[in-house]
Design a protein around this motif. Structure first.
Motif, PDB file in Angstrom:
ATOM      1  N   TYR A   1      -4.094  -5.846  -7.810  1.00  0.00           N
ATOM      2  CA  TYR A   1      -4.454  -6.595  -6.611  1.00  0.00           C
ATOM      3  C   TYR A   1      -5.116  -5.646  -5.621  1.00  0.00           C
ATOM      4  CZ  TYR A   1      -1.192 -10.128  -8.349  1.00  0.00           C
ATOM      5  OH  TYR A   1      -0.557 -11.064  -9.110  1.00  0.00           O
ATOM      6  N   ALA A   2      -6.368  -5.893  -5.345  1.00  0.00           N
ATOM      7  CA  ALA A   2      -7.079  -5.060  -4.383  1.00  0.00           C
ATOM      8  C   ALA A   2      -8.264  -5.851  -3.846  1.00  0.00           C
ATOM      9  CB  ALA A   2      -7.564  -3.779  -5.037  1.00  0.00           C
TER      10      ALA A   2
ATOM     11  N   HIS B   1       2.303  -3.789  -0.491  1.00  0.00           N
ATOM     12  CA  HIS B   1       1.184  -4.526  -1.071  1.00  0.00           C
ATOM     13  C   HIS B   1       1.058  -5.926  -0.482  1.00  0.00           C
ATOM     14  CE1 HIS B   1       0.788  -1.222  -3.792  1.00  0.00           C
ATOM     15  NE2 HIS B   1       2.056  -1.350  -4.144  1.00  0.00           N
TER      16      HIS B   1
ATOM     17  N   GLY C   1      -6.158   1.903 -11.198  1.00  0.00           N
ATOM     18  CA  GLY C   1      -6.293   1.056 -10.030  1.00  0.00           C
ATOM     19  C   GLY C   1      -5.245  -0.026  -9.985  1.00  0.00           C
ATOM     20  N   ARG C   2      -5.008  -0.511  -8.785  1.00  0.00           N
ATOM     21  CA  ARG C   2      -4.062  -1.596  -8.633  1.00  0.00           C
ATOM     22  C   ARG C   2      -4.693  -2.910  -9.085  1.00  0.00           C
ATOM     23  NH1 ARG C   2      -2.164  -1.511  -2.724  1.00  0.00           N
ATOM     24  NH2 ARG C   2      -3.757   0.040  -2.430  1.00  0.00           N
TER      25      ARG C   2
ATOM     26  N   HIS D   1      -0.971  -8.224  -2.094  1.00  0.00           N
ATOM     27  CA  HIS D   1      -1.378  -9.044  -3.238  1.00  0.00           C
ATOM     28  C   HIS D   1      -2.595  -9.907  -2.928  1.00  0.00           C
ATOM     29  CE1 HIS D   1       2.020  -7.751  -5.620  1.00  0.00           C
ATOM     30  NE2 HIS D   1       2.783  -7.946  -4.568  1.00  0.00           N
TER      31      HIS D   1
ATOM     32  N   THR E   1     -10.145  -4.765   4.599  1.00  0.00           N
ATOM     33  CA  THR E   1      -9.068  -3.802   4.336  1.00  0.00           C
ATOM     34  C   THR E   1      -8.659  -3.068   5.612  1.00  0.00           C
ATOM     35  OG1 THR E   1     -10.756  -2.215   3.636  1.00  0.00           O
ATOM     36  CG2 THR E   1      -9.614  -3.427   1.898  1.00  0.00           C
TER      37      THR E   1
ATOM     38  N   ARG F   1     -11.800  -5.914  -3.352  1.00  0.00           N
ATOM     39  CA  ARG F   1     -12.962  -5.210  -3.885  1.00  0.00           C
ATOM     40  C   ARG F   1     -14.248  -5.633  -3.183  1.00  0.00           C
ATOM     41  NH1 ARG F   1      -9.268  -5.510  -7.657  1.00  0.00           N
ATOM     42  NH2 ARG F   1      -8.964  -3.971  -9.259  1.00  0.00           N
TER      43      ARG F   1
END
Length: 182
Positions: free
Chosen positions: A5-6, A126, A2-3, A128, A73, A8
């Motif tokens: 920065y995401a 991204h 997984g990244r 971030h 998102t 969640r």
């Protein structure tokens, strides 16, 4: 894997940065900033976007965002897609843009490395996102956003930058974007 920065938790506020590929100074022109402002307002009115702070710099945008009704998102994805398409069209049709050929060359060159974008890429991939789960972290990021034009030497005081929520927070001017104050 997984990244790092995401997003969640879509119920939390997030600090995000949208950066133009190659850090091109696109937002020195009003016509490109107008697309950003109008898109943010649309997302607020129609997608449930909540804006707590923002700063539109010359090559990137910092924001503190949230939503209670949608998926952050999805809102971010739609915002980036819409603004990318419309800024590209504006650049292509703007014969007065002295940097037109150079900008388009860089944006099409950036997209050629990413087959998903039909050989055109405006935003870096991204954002971030940083989850703002405490008041201290929220205030630190808001201060960072507002101080960004000062750190870049564009203004002496953060409230002087017109394309930021700093004027709203200092109570000296109502900015273009409706805010939820922290």
């Amino acid at each position: 894997m997984g990244r790092r920065y995401a997003i969640r938790d879509n119920q939390q506020l997030h600090f995000v940065t949208f950066t133009v590929v190659h850090w091109i100074d696109i937002f020195i022109r009003e016509e490109y900033r107008r697309i950003i402002y109008d898109s943010i307002k649309y997302c607020q009115a129609n997608k449930g976007l909540e804006v707590y702070g923002y700063c539109i710099m010359t090559s990137h945008i910092h924001m503190i965002l949230g939503t209670e009704t949608g998926m952050l998102t999805d809102i971010i994805r739609d915002f980036k897609s819409f603004t990318s398409r419309h800024i590209r069209k504006e650049i292509e049709s703007n014969l007065a843009e002295s940097r037109r050929d150079w900008i388009l060359h860089l944006l099409y060159q950036a997209g050629s490395r990413n087959e998903r974008n039909n050989d055109f890429q405006f935003w870096q991939q991204h954002n971030h996102p940083v989850e703002l789960d405490t008041n201290d972290i929220l205030q630190q990021r808001l201060d960072y956003i507002h101080n960004n034009p000062v750190a870049q030497g564009l203004v002496e005081k953060e409230e002087e930058w017109l394309h930021s929520s700093a004027g709203d927070y200092h109570g000296i001017r109502k900015g273009e974007i409706e805010l939820i104050f922290v």
